[in-house]
Write a protein that holds these residues in place. Structure first.
Motif, short mmCIF file in Angstrom:
data_model
loop_
_atom_site.label_atom_id
_atom_site.label_comp_id
_atom_site.label_asym_id
_atom_site.label_seq_id
_atom_site.Cartn_x
_atom_site.Cartn_y
_atom_site.Cartn_z
N ALA A 1 26.14 -31.46 19.93
CA ALA A 1 26.25 -32.36 18.86
C ALA A 1 24.70 -32.98 18.99
CB ALA A 1 27.39 -33.18 19.25
N THR A 2 24.45 -33.90 17.87
CA THR A 2 23.24 -34.69 17.89
C THR A 2 23.58 -35.89 18.73
OG1 THR A 2 22.98 -33.69 15.49
CG2 THR A 2 21.52 -35.58 16.46
N ASN A 3 23.03 -35.76 19.93
CA ASN A 3 23.36 -37.10 20.89
C ASN A 3 22.46 -37.99 20.89
OD1 ASN A 3 26.00 -35.89 21.31
ND2 ASN A 3 25.13 -34.47 23.00
N THR A 4 21.70 -38.27 20.09
CA THR A 4 21.01 -39.53 20.20
C THR A 4 21.62 -40.83 20.17
OG1 THR A 4 20.56 -39.55 17.80
CG2 THR A 4 18.82 -38.47 19.05
N SER B 1 23.36 -39.18 12.34
CA SER B 1 22.16 -39.30 12.76
C SER B 1 20.95 -38.38 12.02
CB SER B 1 22.27 -38.93 14.19
OG SER B 1 22.87 -39.73 15.17
N GLN B 2 21.44 -38.40 10.69
CA GLN B 2 20.36 -37.60 10.13
C GLN B 2 20.18 -38.43 8.52
OE1 GLN B 2 21.88 -33.50 9.70
NE2 GLN B 2 20.60 -32.83 11.57
N ILE B 3 19.08 -38.16 7.98
CA ILE B 3 18.68 -38.55 6.86
C ILE B 3 18.29 -37.40 5.73
CG2 ILE B 3 16.53 -39.72 5.57
CD1 ILE B 3 16.56 -41.45 8.21
N ILE B 4 18.50 -37.57 4.53
CA ILE B 4 18.31 -36.67 3.55
C ILE B 4 17.14 -37.10 2.71
CG2 ILE B 4 19.03 -35.13 1.80
CD1 ILE B 4 21.77 -35.14 3.07
N ILE C 1 16.47 -34.74 7.60
CA ILE C 1 15.30 -35.36 8.50
C ILE C 1 16.23 -35.73 9.87
CG2 ILE C 1 13.72 -36.72 9.27
CD1 ILE C 1 12.80 -36.59 6.32
N GLN C 2 15.93 -35.38 11.08
CA GLN C 2 16.81 -36.09 12.21
C GLN C 2 16.04 -37.48 12.44
OE1 GLN C 2 19.04 -34.81 13.94
NE2 GLN C 2 19.21 -36.60 15.19
N LEU D 1 14.29 -31.39 9.78
CA LEU D 1 12.82 -31.75 10.19
C LEU D 1 13.10 -32.66 11.35
CD1 LEU D 1 10.93 -32.54 6.73
CD2 LEU D 1 11.33 -30.22 8.14
N TYR D 2 12.54 -32.43 12.52
CA TYR D 2 12.33 -33.22 13.81
C TYR D 2 10.82 -33.86 14.02
CZ TYR D 2 16.67 -31.42 15.26
OH TYR D 2 18.21 -31.11 15.23
N ASN D 3 10.87 -35.05 14.64
CA ASN D 3 9.47 -35.57 15.12
C ASN D 3 8.66 -35.67 14.03
OD1 ASN D 3 10.69 -35.08 17.64
ND2 ASN D 3 9.86 -33.06 17.86
N VAL D 4 8.96 -36.10 12.91
CA VAL D 4 8.20 -36.32 11.73
C VAL D 4 7.22 -37.48 12.13
CG1 VAL D 4 10.38 -35.65 10.38
CG2 VAL D 4 9.84 -37.95 10.52
N THR D 5 6.16 -37.05 11.51
CA THR D 5 5.07 -38.14 10.92
C THR D 5 5.37 -38.51 9.33
OG1 THR D 5 3.70 -37.38 12.88
CG2 THR D 5 2.62 -38.90 10.80
#
Length: 807
Positions: A81-84, A459-462, A475-476, A506-510
């Protein structure tokens, strides 16, 4: 009014006393939690529900018990799972082992906020239940859990703390214990292999190993293939050809940062190549389904669970491509770390346009004294998709090909436009699976714009740019995006692209926030519903994340997950009232989850809308709140606050804590959503007002207030309330048919015991003339609810709250 005042006084008294926290659930051994009689496993179809649940619930609290065992895995390592550690609904998990190991000795324990009552964010439950703090690998713990299952695998779910029971994870020792790996063989789990068409699950012999730590010796690696950009499919088989799949449930084997460790595990795991002989592989046995067919797999936990090789082909390590974004003027460097136990006789790069089957070969050159080899692919015209693979032969004439001679998923796109919009990121050369061509790539210098359409979706954004296919991307969540809101216009300039469970993410976005309050794209209206319901990937996949809407629909299923053996409160809808199947609706939003509990088949909605998601092999709509379901027009009843009125307390009586609740006809218990104004200073004589406000999810509001009079303490001479220090108990709580009242060492007699309900009505009365009292009282005629037992003598009184439940 007198009854109301009496009820408030009793509630205040109950809150002001220190309640004794009693865990009423029995402790049962892990092998009893898992054990299934052979006769049940031989049935058609097999019944693998543990015997303590089926056919007869063996314990007084049915599926809820205490278990004790050694922690097999730090739950921060769990990778499914997305475990942040953010306020999300994402689950975390671990496994416990009975001391000594052996058959039936292990079980999975999961903290799943969507299955823990009441619904709570994971960030709240983790510290509250001490799931991270006390679940340390190799340490023995005790947990309170209830039985559950998913795809026929037993999954125990953590029970949340309550006012009468402290159910958090308790560490039983500060000294680590020994984890035991039981040696078993592949054919005790799976017989045959898919290639021969004889691959079957051995339910009778294999079920006792579900959730157990095992070791399988002298196996060969087979069926190695990459998927999802960072992850790997691979299997092992014995000398007789019996095959079992290797599962990447641990973050050490996934390369996707889903673990909750800091720093993150390096994303460099690569399985041994096909043909490698392993001296052993260790891990947990897990059961799962693929295309509705159950099988067992083995899930290694730590890196040293994959033993050293005893037959070792050449190894091709992490491959690199430079540049990542290729133009028609670029020669592309392909490099890889290549090692072997003997010499390397040849290393060759093969490449071709995707439209051709004729590959060009070029030798890979070794860079100095390193293990790195490199070669170049010449420029191709813009729009060309180039595929490639590497072939290595060692001094013993053992050859490996990575990934395969077709260059499967080893491709890149030649473009002169760069990556300038979401459609560029979502470009998928194979519509049959919808995987973006940038899967696994870290992109820099991109220029991707979008408007935030959804936040905190597990834990995600669209973000979405305009309308149509491939106009949205997930986006994570990260510190960069933490404060983004729906309607924010943003620009992404760098990101790592990954197919997470077949969803482009998308991970680690700038990224930069350009402005707030931008208009959202219009919903795509009433597209062919069956194309999503039937999981037609080529049609449906390009719509992932896009805002969708269907008008005038009916509930088709109230538990669309029933076939998995669990209850996850997803539902489905269709355009006709009589339909029995429909498009899934995911309950990621807490208000949607609460609404899902009360749905009925055939219930009508004016509309259902939200972004589209692909999850667990199904396309699903994700309403972001109750505003995304057309149900509020039918809900005009306001919630009801109970517990207001007038109250009197004595000065110096401690914090004032009345019991005030808010219930709604559709949204259920809204007590936690109340807004409270005003306070009571019990240290100062005077009159105080506390006001309560609550609004249901459709905007209907109720309010109430309590007028509190803080009065002077009456003079009571030298007398003291001996009952405050007495050993007094009322148990169990919750109770079903009887309670026991126990009082020891009472000096002042007689002793009166009276039970009141929450509105102050006396329902039971007793008088005792003994210093020590222990009596079982029949309460089978009482309704479910909260009750107060008042124990009183000439020196004072004491109130103990208990709950009647279970009828």
């Amino acid at each position: 009014m007198k009854k109301q005042l009496l009820a408030l006084s009793l509630l205040a008294a109950a809150v002001s006393l220190q309640a004794q926290r009693i865990n009423p659930y029995p402790v049962i051994p892990l092998d009893s939690v898992q054990y299934v009689r052979p006769a049940k496993l031989l049935a058609t179809p097999p019944n693998d529900t543990p015997d303590y649940i089926s056919p007869i619930k063996l314990y007084p609290y049915a599926d809820t018990v205490n278990i004790e065992g050694i922690v097999v895995m730090n739950p921060r390592v769990y990778g499914l799972a997305t475990n942040t550690n953010t306020p999300s609904t994402s689950r975390v998990s671990t496994w416990l082992q009975k001391k000594g190991g052996g058959p039936w000795s292990g079980v999975q324990v999961m903290l799943d906020p969507t299955l823990t009552r009441p619904v709570a964010a994971k960030a709240v439950l983790l510290p509250e239940l001490k799931f991270y703090d006390n679940c340390q690998q190799s340490f023995p713990v005790r947990m309170t859990v209830r039985h559950g299952a998913f795809q026929n695998e037993t999954q125990l779910y953590m029970v949340r703390n309550s006012s009468f029971s402290d159910n958090s994870v308790e560490q039983l020792s500060l000294t680590p214990d020994t984890l035991v790996y039981t040696k078993i063989t592949v054919d005790s789990l799976m017989k045959g292999n898919p290639t021969a068409g004889t691959w079957i699950q051995d339910k009778v012999n294999g079920e006792k190993w579900e959730g157990v730590l095992v070791e399988i010796r002298n196996v060969r690696v087979t069926n190695v293939s990459a998927f999802g950009g960072t992850r790997w499919n691979w299997s092992i088989q014995d000398d007789a050809g019996n095959l079992i799949e290797v599962r990447d449930m641990s973050g050490y084997f996934r390369n996707d940062d889903n673990e909750d460790l800091s720093p993150k595990i390096p994303n460099n795991f690569q399985p041994p190549v096909t043909g490698t002989g392993l001296s052993f592989i260790r891990g947990i046995i897990t059961e799962y389904q693929v295309a509705g067919v159950n099988r067992y797999g083995i899930a290694p936990i730590m890196p040293n669970d994959v033993g050293p090789c005893n037959v070792c082909p050449p190894r091709v390590g992490t491959r690199e491509r430079l540049p990542i974004i290729v133009t028609q003027n670029d020669s592309v460097s392909i490099s890889a770390n290549i090692t072997a136990d003997t010499t390397i006789s040849s290393a060759t790069l093969y490449y071709a346009p995707s439209t051709s089957t004729a590959f060009t070969a070029v030798s890979l050159s070794k860079i100095g004294t390193t293990d790195k080899f490199t070669a170049k692919i010449p420029p191709y015209a813009s729009g060309t998709i180039v595929k490639y693979y590497i072939k290595v032969t060692d001094g013993r004439n053992i050859t490996i090909v990575v990934p395969d001679t077709l260059g499967s998923n080893s491709i890149y796109l030649v473009t002169n436009n760069g990556v300038n919009n979401i459609r560029d990121i979502q470009f998928a050369p194979n519509p049959a699976n919808g995987t973006t061509i940038w899967n696994g790539d870290s992109l820099v210098g991109i220029n991707v714009h979008g408007v935030v359409t959804a936040t905190r979706m597990n834990s995600q954004i669209i973000i979405q740019d305009g309308q149509g296919v491939n106009s949205a991307v997930f986006i994570q969540n990260s510190p960069v995006t933490e404060n983004w809101k729906i309607g924010d216009s943003v620009r992404v300039t760098a990101a790592r692209v990954t197919e997470t469970f077949n969803v482009t993410t998308l991970y680690n976005v700038t990224a930069t926030l350009l402005k707030s309050g931008a208009a959202l794209p219009a919903f795509e209206n009433n597209l062919p519903l069956d194309s999503f319901r039937l999981n037609r990937v080529a049609y449906a996949r390009p719509w992932e994340g896009v805002l969708m809407r269907w008008d005038s629909v009916f509930v088709a299923q109230t538990n669309a997950d029933s076939s998995t053996g669990g209850q996850f409160y997803e539902w489905s809808f269709n355009k006709t009232a009589t339909a029995t199947l429909g498009l899934r609706v995911d309950d990621l939003n807490p208000s949607i989850f609460q609404m899902s509990l009360g749905l009925t088949k055939g219930q009508f909605f004016d509309f259902v809308q939200g972004p589209m998601l692909f999850s667990f092999s199904n396309f699903k709509l994700i309403p972001r709140s109750l505003a995304d379901v057309g149900l509020c027009g039918l809900d005009t009843l306001k919630p009801v606050i109970t517990g207001g009125g007038v109250d009197t307390v004595e000065v110096g009586s401690g914090p004032y804590a009345p019991v005030v609740t808010a219930l709604d006809n559709r949204d259920g218990n809204l007590t936690g959503y109340m807004i409270i104004t005003g306070s009571v200073n019990t240290a100062a004589i005077g009159d105080y007002t506390v006001k309560y406000y609550v609004t249901d999810f459709c905007g209907n509001m109720d309010s109430a207030s309590i007028m509190v009079h803080v009065k002077d303490t009456p003079q009571v001479g030298l007398n003291t309330n001996e009952l405050l220090a007495a050993d007094i108990k009322v148990f169990p709580s919750p109770a079903t048919d009887v309670i026991t009242v126990s009082a020891k060492g009472i000096k002042t007699l007689p002793l009166n015991v009276t039970v009141y309900d929450v509105i102050g009505r006396q329902v039971i009365g007793r008088t005792y003339n003994e210093a020590n009292v222990s009596e079982t009282i029949n309460i089978s005629t009482l309704n479910n609810g909260v009750y107060f037992c008042v124990i009183k003598n000439a020196q004072g009184s004491r109130t103990v709250k208990f709950v009647v439940n279970g009828k």
